[in-house]
Design a protein around this motif. Structure first.
Motif, PDB file in Angstrom:
ATOM      1  N   GLU A   1       0.835  -1.386  -0.066  1.00 43.21           N
ATOM      2  CA  GLU A   1       0.017  -0.047   0.261  1.00 43.21           C
ATOM      3  C   GLU A   1       0.853   1.434  -0.197  1.00 43.21           C
ATOM      4  O   GLU A   1       0.514   2.192  -0.812  1.00 43.21           O
ATOM      5  CB  GLU A   1      -0.946  -0.051   1.165  1.00 43.21           C
ATOM      6  N   GLN A   2       2.108   1.196   0.521  1.00 42.69           N
ATOM      7  CA  GLN A   2       2.903   2.231   0.662  1.00 42.69           C
ATOM      8  C   GLN A   2       3.432   2.741  -0.821  1.00 42.69           C
ATOM      9  O   GLN A   2       3.436   3.955  -1.004  1.00 42.69           O
ATOM     10  CB  GLN A   2       4.117   2.231   1.481  1.00 42.69           C
ATOM     11  N   ILE A   3       3.674   1.582  -1.721  1.00 42.68           N
ATOM     12  CA  ILE A   3       4.269   1.750  -2.989  1.00 42.68           C
ATOM     13  C   ILE A   3       3.220   2.505  -3.640  1.00 42.68           C
ATOM     14  O   ILE A   3       3.419   3.592  -4.382  1.00 42.68           O
ATOM     15  CB  ILE A   3       4.531   0.526  -3.508  1.00 42.68           C
ATOM     16  N   PHE A   4       1.898   2.111  -3.890  1.00 44.46           N
ATOM     17  CA  PHE A   4       0.577   2.792  -4.364  1.00 44.46           C
ATOM     18  C   PHE A   4       0.607   4.258  -3.985  1.00 44.46           C
ATOM     19  O   PHE A   4       0.083   4.843  -4.671  1.00 44.46           O
ATOM     20  CB  PHE A   4      -0.576   1.837  -4.279  1.00 44.46           C
ATOM     21  N   ARG A   5       0.648   4.330  -2.737  1.00 48.34           N
ATOM     22  CA  ARG A   5       0.315   5.710  -1.888  1.00 48.34           C
ATOM     23  C   ARG A   5       1.443   6.602  -2.499  1.00 48.34           C
ATOM     24  O   ARG A   5       1.130   7.596  -2.795  1.00 48.34           O
ATOM     25  CB  ARG A   5       0.438   5.805  -0.377  1.00 48.34           C
ATOM     26  N   HIS A   6       2.551   6.244  -2.918  1.00 43.78           N
ATOM     27  CA  HIS A   6       3.702   6.913  -3.321  1.00 43.78           C
ATOM     28  C   HIS A   6       3.377   7.192  -4.879  1.00 43.78           C
ATOM     29  O   HIS A   6       3.603   8.471  -5.176  1.00 43.78           O
ATOM     30  CB  HIS A   6       5.077   6.636  -3.025  1.00 43.78           C
ATOM     31  N   TYR A   7       3.414   6.350  -5.652  1.00 44.73           N
ATOM     32  CA  TYR A   7       3.302   6.242  -7.080  1.00 44.73           C
ATOM     33  C   TYR A   7       1.884   6.685  -7.723  1.00 44.73           C
ATOM     34  O   TYR A   7       1.706   7.064  -8.916  1.00 44.73           O
ATOM     35  CB  TYR A   7       3.788   4.864  -7.723  1.00 44.73           C
ATOM     36  N   SER A   8       0.963   6.002  -7.121  1.00 48.03           N
ATOM     37  CA  SER A   8      -0.528   6.262  -7.513  1.00 48.03           C
ATOM     38  C   SER A   8      -1.509   6.206  -6.344  1.00 48.03           C
ATOM     39  O   SER A   8      -2.330   5.461  -6.344  1.00 48.03           O
ATOM     40  CB  SER A   8      -0.733   4.887  -8.771  1.00 48.03           C
TER      41      SER A   8
END
Length: 651
Positions: free
Chosen positions: A636-643
């Motif tokens: 979820e952290q990856i998606f919060r950052h990139y999308s």
């Protein structure tokens, strides 16, 4: 991340939510069958909200009922976990077509489609079993009161052996002759209504055996006020001579979903003698947008009673003013649909249709205002067709059933299908109710005449109508011509008919500009049990060990999962699908990155990052897809950052 529900719409739960919004005091809690709290309706309070006097038990009233009607209604509202599995090898132009051919019991198919195609189907045509005493009746299960009925109905002998199978051949000796047919047709029509658009129309072929019952069922489901007509078809030139009067006709019952639906006739050559005005679009005349029927008004059509605003400062050469739904300094004169004596009526169009047809440029608009000599303004529709109306008796030879047989013979069939409907009959219904980009549904598709008619009409008028055919794979008799010709079930006949018809239409129109773009393909989908193991739906019934086992059935492919996810997210099953390799993993991209889905194992953070950089609206992966715990922790952290706007879900 949210978990996908992976089952069709829960209509009862949805209806409870709607009632809760209107009457919150009428919704309470109780323990469900699984012992968990659930919302329920307090019907005593609801009755009090809706009426000063409650109809007492046994009190006489107008109603149409039969044994198991309540069970049939519950069946329509019950969600299904069944899914649709793609079959590429039986499809034609799978990656580009917008047409669907679906095999399976049509009730479960309709339920599976309900959420995705809610309000999106412009026209439905069906040719259901006529209940002649020998045709197939679907095997629906009505638990309540069935056993009691069968004990006294003569369906079993003294030793308990079943003497009649009423759910396969509904013979007149069956005491539930009409009941079984009604229990078959009722839930299917109830679900089908949800799929119709607000201006949608349904055409149902039927004969004298059940026309009266069908009319009553449709009055209840679609509303008596939405009955358009009963068309009489001369279907048999010689007549059925075993009757005292040789019967030559059948019927098509026509209902709209709402009063806003309008029929038009694309096949009739237009007499333009009364189209004496002209704008940038073409010749037209005008008629009031106000509904002149005194039965309709704000009291029973509140959605058709709204203000329209006139811009008095702009007037064209014909004396028309532009209009809008939005009030501002220019559009400042408010007009409601009042009649000449000031009584409230209503408009013939809803707001959505009005906006589609409205433009600030009166020469490009289909709705305008004109000042009355007595003051004030009238609102007008520009109609671009004659006052001609289709007649309710269709007696042309092209509508004869034998013409349908001839059409099949032209495609190389030789008696494989009995009594096919003529292509021109369905094409006529299409021309009355659809325009070039509409979706058409037939859930008793038989030999797929409707698909043939859709492709034929598209070839003639350049349209891009899409079809959805649904057919139970009913086995053909081993002694029949169909079985001898290599067709083990009706679906095989229908699919082959579409293949041959599409090829023939393109060959016959090969010199026509743009014919190569005609969509004669179809995606084959087959109804099957859910792709998910039972533990996915009822984890409380399994042990702790089973909860950590695979929740996807072993024989299911990633494309099987993709189509069930598309149904769950409301994405049309004809949507464009692109498959890419991203960081060594197979990723499905649906409808131009609207959905990105990856069902591979050992998905790494690198793959998640690349997918997130595509900025999909939805991303779906399997619960067991992550390569390690770090992927789960950082997902979820990856998606919060990139999308950050992507909605992430798991299976």
């Amino acid at each position: 991340m949210d978990k996908l529900k992976m089952h069709s719409l829960d209509v009862i739960g949805s209806n409870i939510e709607k009632i809760q919004q209107l009457f919150p005091n009428c919704v309470t809690e109780r323990l469900g069958k699984d012992g968990k709290p659930e919302l329920a309706i307090d019907f005593e309070k609801l009755q009090a909200e809706l009426s000063n006097e409650i109809i007492g038990e046994g009190e006489e009233r107008y109603q149409f009922t039969w044994p198991d009607k309540r069970a049939a209604n519950r069946l329509a509202n019950t969600p299904t976990t069944m899914t649709l599995r793609p079959c590429r090898e039986e499809s034609v132009d799978f990656d580009h077509t917008q047409n669907l051919y679906i095999e399976g019991d049509n009730l479960d198919v309709l339920k599976a489609l309900r959420e995705t195609y809610l309000g999106k189907v412009k026209m439905i045509y069906i040719d259901p079993p006529y209940n002649t005493g020998n045709d197939f009746v679907y095997n629906d299960d009505f638990a309540q009161s069935r056993d009691e009925f069968e004990e006294t109905s003569g369906l079993f002998d003294d030793e308990g052996n079943q003497t009649i199978d009423p759910m396969q051949r509904n013979t007149e000796s069956n005491g539930r002759f009409h009941t079984d047919w009604l229990n078959m047709i009722y839930p299917r029509l109830k679900v089908a209504r949800d799929l119709l658009s607000d201006d949608g129309v349904i055409f149902i072929s039927i004969d004298d055996n059940e026309v009266e019952n069908l009319r009553k069922v449709c009055d209840e489901i679609f509303g008596e006020q939405n009955f358009i007509t009963s068309i009489i078809i001369r279907a048999n030139s010689r007549g059925q001579t075993y009757n005292q009067i040789a019967k030559t006709h059948e019927y098509i019952l026509v209902y709209s979903k709402t009063p806003t639906a309008e029929l038009y006739d694309l096949e009739k050559d237009m007499d333009k003698s009364d189209l004496n005005l002209k704008d940038d679009i073409g010749a037209f005349n005008i008629r009031e947008l106000r509904n002149r029927n005194p039965k309709f008004g704000k009291h029973n059509r509140p959605g058709l009673f709204y203000p329209i605003y006139v811009n008095p400062s702009i007037i064209d050469r014909d004396g028309f003013h532009p209009i809008s739904l939005n009030k501002d300094n220019d559009y400042c004169i408010e007009v409601f649909p009042y009649n000449s004596i000031g009584k409230e009526s209503c408009w013939r169009w809803g707001k959505t249709k009005f906006e589609i047809n409205c433009s600030e440029n009166t020469f490009r608009s289909n709705v305008v205002a004109k000042e009355k000599s007595s003051g004030g303004y009238n609102i007008y529709e520009k109609y671009r067709k004659t006052t001609y109306k289709p007649k309710s008796i269709w007696d042309d030879n092209i509508f004869l059933t034998e013409t349908g047989t001839v059409k099949l013979k032209e495609l190389g069939f030789n008696g494989e299908f009995d009594f096919p409907k003529p292509t021109d009959l369905i094409k006529r219904c299409l021309s009355l109710s659809t325009q070039e980009d509409d979706t058409v549904l037939d859930f008793f598709s038989g030999s797929a005449t409707t698909a043939h008619a859709v492709m034929q009409l598209n070839a003639e008028d350049g349209g891009n109508r899409k079809f959805i055919m649904v057919q139970l794979p009913e086995k053909t008799d081993e002694k029949s011509e169909a079985y001898k010709a290599g067709y083990p079930n009706i679906c095989e006949i229908g699919k082959e008919r579409i293949r041959r018809a599409g090829q023939k239409i393109k060959e016959e129109n090969k010199d026509k500009e743009g014919i190569e773009k005609l969509d004669t393909g179809f995606r084959v989908l087959k109804l099957d049990s859910s792709n998910m193991e039972e533990v996915y739906y009822t984890p409380q019934e399994f042990t702790m060990q089973s909860l950590f086992s695979e929740n996807v059935k072993a024989d299911r492919t990633s494309e099987d999962l993709l189509f069930q996810v598309m149904l769950d997210l409301g994405i049309e099953l004809s949507a464009k699908i692109e498959t890419r390799q991203i960081a060594g993993k197979t990723v499905h991209l649906v409808d131009d990155n609207y959905l990105a889905a990856c069902f591979d194992r050992d998905v790494t953070e690198a793959a998640i990052k690349e997918i997130a950089e595509l900025h999909p609206v939805y991303f779906v992966m399997r619960d067991a897809s992550a390569a390690n715990d770090n992927v789960i922790d950082n997902f979820e952290q990856i998606f919060r950052h990139y999308s950050p706007d992507t909605n992430c879900k798991i299976l």
